[in-house]
Each structure stands twice: as C-alpha cells, then as structure tokens.
Design a protein around this motif. Structure first.
Motif, short mmCIF file in Angstrom:
data_model
loop_
_atom_site.label_atom_id
_atom_site.label_comp_id
_atom_site.label_asym_id
_atom_site.label_seq_id
_atom_site.Cartn_x
_atom_site.Cartn_y
_atom_site.Cartn_z
N LEU A 38 0.83 -1.19 0.00
CA LEU A 38 0.00 0.00 0.00
C LEU A 38 0.87 1.25 0.00
O LEU A 38 2.02 1.21 0.44
CB LEU A 38 -0.92 0.01 1.22
CG LEU A 38 -0.26 0.24 2.58
CD1 LEU A 38 -1.19 1.10 3.41
CD2 LEU A 38 -0.03 -1.08 3.27
N PRO A 39 0.34 2.36 -0.50
CA PRO A 39 1.11 3.60 -0.47
C PRO A 39 1.11 4.19 0.93
O PRO A 39 0.11 4.15 1.63
CB PRO A 39 0.37 4.50 -1.46
CG PRO A 39 -1.02 3.98 -1.49
CD PRO A 39 -0.92 2.50 -1.23
N VAL A 79 1.85 7.46 1.41
CA VAL A 79 1.21 8.73 1.11
C VAL A 79 0.77 8.63 -0.35
O VAL A 79 1.48 8.05 -1.17
CB VAL A 79 2.19 9.91 1.29
CG1 VAL A 79 1.53 11.24 0.96
CG2 VAL A 79 2.77 9.92 2.68
N LYS A 80 -0.37 9.17 -0.70
CA LYS A 80 -0.88 9.04 -2.06
C LYS A 80 0.17 9.46 -3.09
O LYS A 80 0.75 10.55 -2.99
CB LYS A 80 -2.14 9.89 -2.22
CG LYS A 80 -2.80 9.70 -3.56
CD LYS A 80 -4.09 10.47 -3.66
CE LYS A 80 -4.67 10.25 -5.04
NZ LYS A 80 -5.92 10.94 -5.21
N ASP A 81 0.43 8.60 -4.07
CA ASP A 81 1.39 8.81 -5.15
C ASP A 81 2.82 9.02 -4.66
O ASP A 81 3.61 9.70 -5.30
CB ASP A 81 0.97 10.00 -6.03
CG ASP A 81 -0.36 9.75 -6.71
OD1 ASP A 81 -0.66 8.59 -6.99
OD2 ASP A 81 -1.08 10.73 -6.96
N LYS A 82 3.15 8.47 -3.54
CA LYS A 82 4.51 8.61 -2.99
C LYS A 82 5.04 7.23 -2.60
O LYS A 82 4.67 6.25 -3.20
CB LYS A 82 4.47 9.56 -1.78
CG LYS A 82 4.08 10.98 -2.13
CD LYS A 82 5.16 11.66 -2.93
CE LYS A 82 4.72 13.09 -3.28
NZ LYS A 82 5.62 13.78 -4.12
N TYR A 91 5.81 3.55 -1.31
CA TYR A 91 5.00 2.37 -1.04
C TYR A 91 5.72 1.49 -0.03
O TYR A 91 6.94 1.44 0.02
CB TYR A 91 4.81 1.53 -2.31
CG TYR A 91 3.73 2.03 -3.22
CD1 TYR A 91 2.52 1.36 -3.30
CD2 TYR A 91 3.91 3.15 -4.01
CE1 TYR A 91 1.52 1.81 -4.14
CE2 TYR A 91 2.93 3.60 -4.85
CZ TYR A 91 1.73 2.93 -4.92
OH TYR A 91 0.75 3.37 -5.75
N TYR A 122 9.90 3.76 -4.03
CA TYR A 122 9.48 5.10 -4.34
C TYR A 122 9.36 5.23 -5.85
O TYR A 122 10.28 4.88 -6.58
CB TYR A 122 10.52 6.10 -3.81
CG TYR A 122 10.17 7.53 -4.13
CD1 TYR A 122 9.12 8.16 -3.46
CD2 TYR A 122 10.85 8.23 -5.10
CE1 TYR A 122 8.77 9.47 -3.75
CE2 TYR A 122 10.52 9.54 -5.39
CZ TYR A 122 9.47 10.15 -4.72
OH TYR A 122 9.12 11.43 -5.02
#
Length: 64
Positions: free
Chosen positions: A15-16, A18-21, A23, A60
């Motif tokens: 899972l990420p 932070v969104k779009d950052k 994993y 990342y």
C-alpha cells in the motif's frame, strides 16, 4: 512419492504510505509437511520440516 501432507501459506500486501509517494509492502511464507522418518520406539515422526520467511519492501515511484 508424494508431498507428505505439505501445507504452504503465502501472504503479500502492499500500500502507499502517502498518495502517489512511497509504497510499503510486507510478505510472509509458512511451509510445513509431515515427516518421513518415524521413531520406532514411540511411533511418532521426528522430522517435521518447517520453513518460515518474511520480507519488507519499500519503494518510491517518482511521478512528474
């Protein structure tokens, strides 16, 4: 020949953070089977192979 009642369990989750950052992912494995050698005095198997493994992944993905 056979698999000696082998059981194998795998678990993987990613899972990420932070969104779009970055994993994060975790994985685990448990594998076990009945032994093939028996103690002639007690009648019980004494070699129960068991493997346990795990891992952690950080990645990342830079997005423009």
């Amino acid at each position: 020949m056979g698999n000696y009642a082998q059981k194998r369990y795998n678990l993987t989750y990613s899972l990420p953070l932070v969104k779009d950052k970055p994993y994060v992912g975790v994985a685990g494995l448990l594998s076990q089977q009945c032994g093939i050698y028996t103690n002639s005095a007690t009648g019980q198997a004494f070699d129960w192979p068991q493997d346990i493994a795990g891992g952690l992944t950080l990645r990342y993905l830079p997005i423009e």
